[in-house]
Design a protein around this motif. Structure first.
Motif, PDB file in Angstrom:
ATOM      1  N   SER A  70      10.464 -48.467  24.709  1.00 13.55           N
ATOM      2  CA  SER A  70      10.884 -49.850  24.883  1.00 13.55           C
ATOM      3  C   SER A  70      10.758 -50.619  23.579  1.00 13.55           C
ATOM      4  CB  SER A  70      10.032 -50.527  25.969  1.00 13.55           C
ATOM      5  OG  SER A  70       8.669 -50.542  25.593  1.00 13.55           O
ATOM      6  N   ALA A  71      11.303 -51.828  23.573  1.00 16.84           N
ATOM      7  CA  ALA A  71      11.293 -52.664  22.372  1.00 16.84           C
ATOM      8  C   ALA A  71       9.952 -53.369  22.243  1.00 16.84           C
ATOM      9  CB  ALA A  71      12.433 -53.682  22.437  1.00 16.84           C
ATOM     10  N   GLU A  72       8.945 -52.649  21.781  1.00 19.67           N
ATOM     11  CA  GLU A  72       7.628 -53.217  21.572  1.00 19.67           C
ATOM     12  C   GLU A  72       7.296 -53.183  20.092  1.00 19.67           C
ATOM     13  OE1 GLU A  72       4.939 -50.957  23.924  1.00 19.67           O
ATOM     14  OE2 GLU A  72       5.523 -51.893  25.798  1.00 19.67           O
ATOM     15  N   VAL A  73       6.405 -54.083  19.680  1.00 24.13           N
ATOM     16  CA  VAL A  73       5.942 -54.075  18.300  1.00 24.13           C
ATOM     17  C   VAL A  73       4.478 -53.671  18.298  1.00 24.13           C
ATOM     18  CG1 VAL A  73       7.605 -55.812  17.575  1.00 24.13           C
ATOM     19  CG2 VAL A  73       5.353 -56.537  18.404  1.00 24.13           C
ATOM     20  N   SER A  74       3.987 -53.316  17.116  1.00 22.90           N
ATOM     21  CA  SER A  74       2.618 -52.807  17.018  1.00 22.90           C
ATOM     22  C   SER A  74       1.860 -53.552  15.923  1.00 22.90           C
ATOM     23  CB  SER A  74       2.635 -51.306  16.725  1.00 22.90           C
ATOM     24  OG  SER A  74       1.325 -50.792  16.646  1.00 22.90           O
ATOM     25  N   ASP A  78      -3.760 -52.083  16.635  1.00 17.80           N
ATOM     26  CA  ASP A  78      -3.254 -51.685  17.948  1.00 17.80           C
ATOM     27  C   ASP A  78      -4.051 -50.471  18.439  1.00 17.80           C
ATOM     28  OD1 ASP A  78      -1.761 -50.737  20.125  1.00 17.80           O
ATOM     29  OD2 ASP A  78       0.133 -51.384  19.238  1.00 17.80           O
ATOM     30  N   PHE A 119      16.507 -55.879  21.060  1.00 14.97           N
ATOM     31  CA  PHE A 119      16.423 -56.858  19.985  1.00 14.97           C
ATOM     32  C   PHE A 119      17.795 -57.187  19.413  1.00 14.97           C
ATOM     33  CE2 PHE A 119      11.825 -55.444  19.280  1.00 14.97           C
ATOM     34  CZ  PHE A 119      11.313 -56.566  19.911  1.00 14.97           C
ATOM     35  N   LEU A 152       1.784 -59.695  12.464  1.00 12.21           N
ATOM     36  CA  LEU A 152       1.797 -59.707  13.930  1.00 12.21           C
ATOM     37  C   LEU A 152       0.396 -59.872  14.507  1.00 12.21           C
ATOM     38  CD1 LEU A 152       4.327 -56.805  14.544  1.00 12.21           C
ATOM     39  CD2 LEU A 152       4.699 -59.216  15.100  1.00 12.21           C
ATOM     40  N   ASP A 157       0.645 -63.437  20.986  1.00  8.61           N
ATOM     41  CA  ASP A 157       1.715 -62.647  21.607  1.00  8.61           C
ATOM     42  C   ASP A 157       2.595 -62.076  20.496  1.00  8.61           C
ATOM     43  OD1 ASP A 157       3.845 -61.579  22.995  1.00  8.61           O
ATOM     44  OD2 ASP A 157       4.015 -63.248  24.410  1.00  8.61           O
ATOM     45  N   ASN A 159       4.725 -59.643  20.413  1.00  8.25           N
ATOM     46  CA  ASN A 159       6.111 -59.384  20.791  1.00  8.25           C
ATOM     47  C   ASN A 159       6.956 -60.649  20.717  1.00  8.25           C
ATOM     48  OD1 ASN A 159       6.574 -56.502  21.610  1.00  8.25           O
ATOM     49  ND2 ASN A 159       4.834 -56.929  22.924  1.00  8.25           N
ATOM     50  N   TYR A 162       7.537 -61.646  17.052  1.00  6.38           N
ATOM     51  CA  TYR A 162       8.557 -60.809  16.432  1.00  6.38           C
ATOM     52  C   TYR A 162       9.936 -61.214  16.936  1.00  6.38           C
ATOM     53  CZ  TYR A 162      11.125 -56.853  14.653  1.00  6.38           C
ATOM     54  OH  TYR A 162      12.041 -56.082  13.979  1.00  6.38           O
ATOM     55  N   ARG A 163      10.054 -61.368  18.228  1.00  2.80           N
ATOM     56  CA  ARG A 163      11.349 -61.692  18.840  1.00  2.80           C
ATOM     57  C   ARG A 163      11.904 -63.031  18.342  1.00  2.80           C
ATOM     58  NH1 ARG A 163       9.656 -61.897  23.795  1.00  2.80           N
ATOM     59  NH2 ARG A 163       9.393 -64.166  23.773  1.00  2.80           N
TER      60      ARG A 163
END
Length: 200
Positions: A70-74, A78, A119, A152, A157, A159, A162-163
Motif C-alpha cells: 500500500s501507499a505508506e511512508v516510513s 519505524d 499518490f 517525516l 501523522d 502519511n 507526505y500526502r
C-alpha cells in the motif's frame, strides 16, 4: 540523446552493473533471508511513463507483516524496519534490484521518482507532466529528499504530511528535471547521487 539511444544506454549500463554487483546482491539476499522471515524482494506497484503501472523491485527492509504494497511512508525509527533493513536503507542498497526494472525498460537510470497509484491520483493536471518520461533510479527529488525519513519523523501523522506536503514538493523538483533533461545533466545527477550517498 534521443529516447531510443537513451533507452539502450540505460539498459546496457544496468545489465553490466547487475553482473558486476552480483556478489553483493547475493550477500544481501542471504542476509535478508537469514535475519527475517519472508521474501528477499519487496514488490510494489508504481506508475511509470504515460501512467502505465509496473512492479518495482527492492530488497525487503521491513518485517514481512510490515512490508505491504500500500501507499505508506516510513519515518525514521519505524519499528517495522529490520536491523539489516536499516543498514540497507542507510546506504541505499535496498534500491539495487531496481536495476532489473531498468533492464526491463520500466525505469531509466535518471528520471522522476515513481510513485504508487494512490499518490499519483493526488497529482494536479500540471503535476502529471512528470509521467511524460520514464521514472528513474536517481533524480532531483531522490537527491533532494535523502532526509525524507527524518522529516517525516517530526510529524504525528507521517502519511498525511507526505500526502499533503512532501509529495508535491518532490513533484515540483522532478518537474524542473523536464526542463533541463539531457545526457550531460543525467550524468551529473548520477555523480551527485553517488557522492551524496557516500556522505549520507
Amino acid at each position: 540523446m534521443n529516447e531510443a539511444l537513451r533507452n539502450v544506454f540505460d539498459r546496457s549500463v544496468a545489465a553490466v552493473a547487475l553482473v558486476l554487483l552480483s556478489p553483493v546482491l547475493l550477500v544481501i539476499s542471504i542476509l535478508v533471508k537469514a535475519t527475517s522471515p519472508g521474501p528477499v524482494l519487496f514488490r510494489q506497484v508504481r506508475v511509470g511513463k504515460d501512467g502505465r503501472p509496473f512492479s518495482i523491485c527492492k530488497f525487503r527492509t521491513m518485517t514481512h507483516t510490515g512490508a505491504t504494497g500500500s501507499a505508506e511512508v516510513s519515518p525514521l525509527g519505524d519499528p517495522r524496519v529490520t536491523r539489516v533493513g536499516r543498514v540497507l536503507r542507510g546506504w541505499y542498497l535496498d534500491e539495487l534490484p531496481q536495476l532489473l526494472n531498468v533492464v526491463r525498460g520500466d525505469m531509466g537510470l535518471v528520471g522522476p521518482r515513481p510513485e504508487t497509484p494512490e499518490f499519483v491520483a493526488l497529482y494536479s493536471e500540471d503535476e502529471r507532466r512528470v509521467l511524460s518520461v520514464r521514472p528513474g533510479l536517481a533524480g532531483p527529488s531522490t537527491l533532494g529528499f535523502m532526509n525524507e525519513a527524518e522529516r517525516l519523523a517530526g510529524h504525528a501523522d507521517p502519511n498525511a504530511h507526505y500526502r499533503d506536503v512532501l509529495l508535491h514538493e518532490r513533484v515540483r523538483l522532478d518537474l524542473s528535471y523536464l526542463e533541463q533533461r539531457s545526457f550531460g545533466y543525467d550524468l551529473r545527477l548520477l555523480c551527485r547521487q553517488v557522492i551524496a550517498i557516500a556522505r549520507h
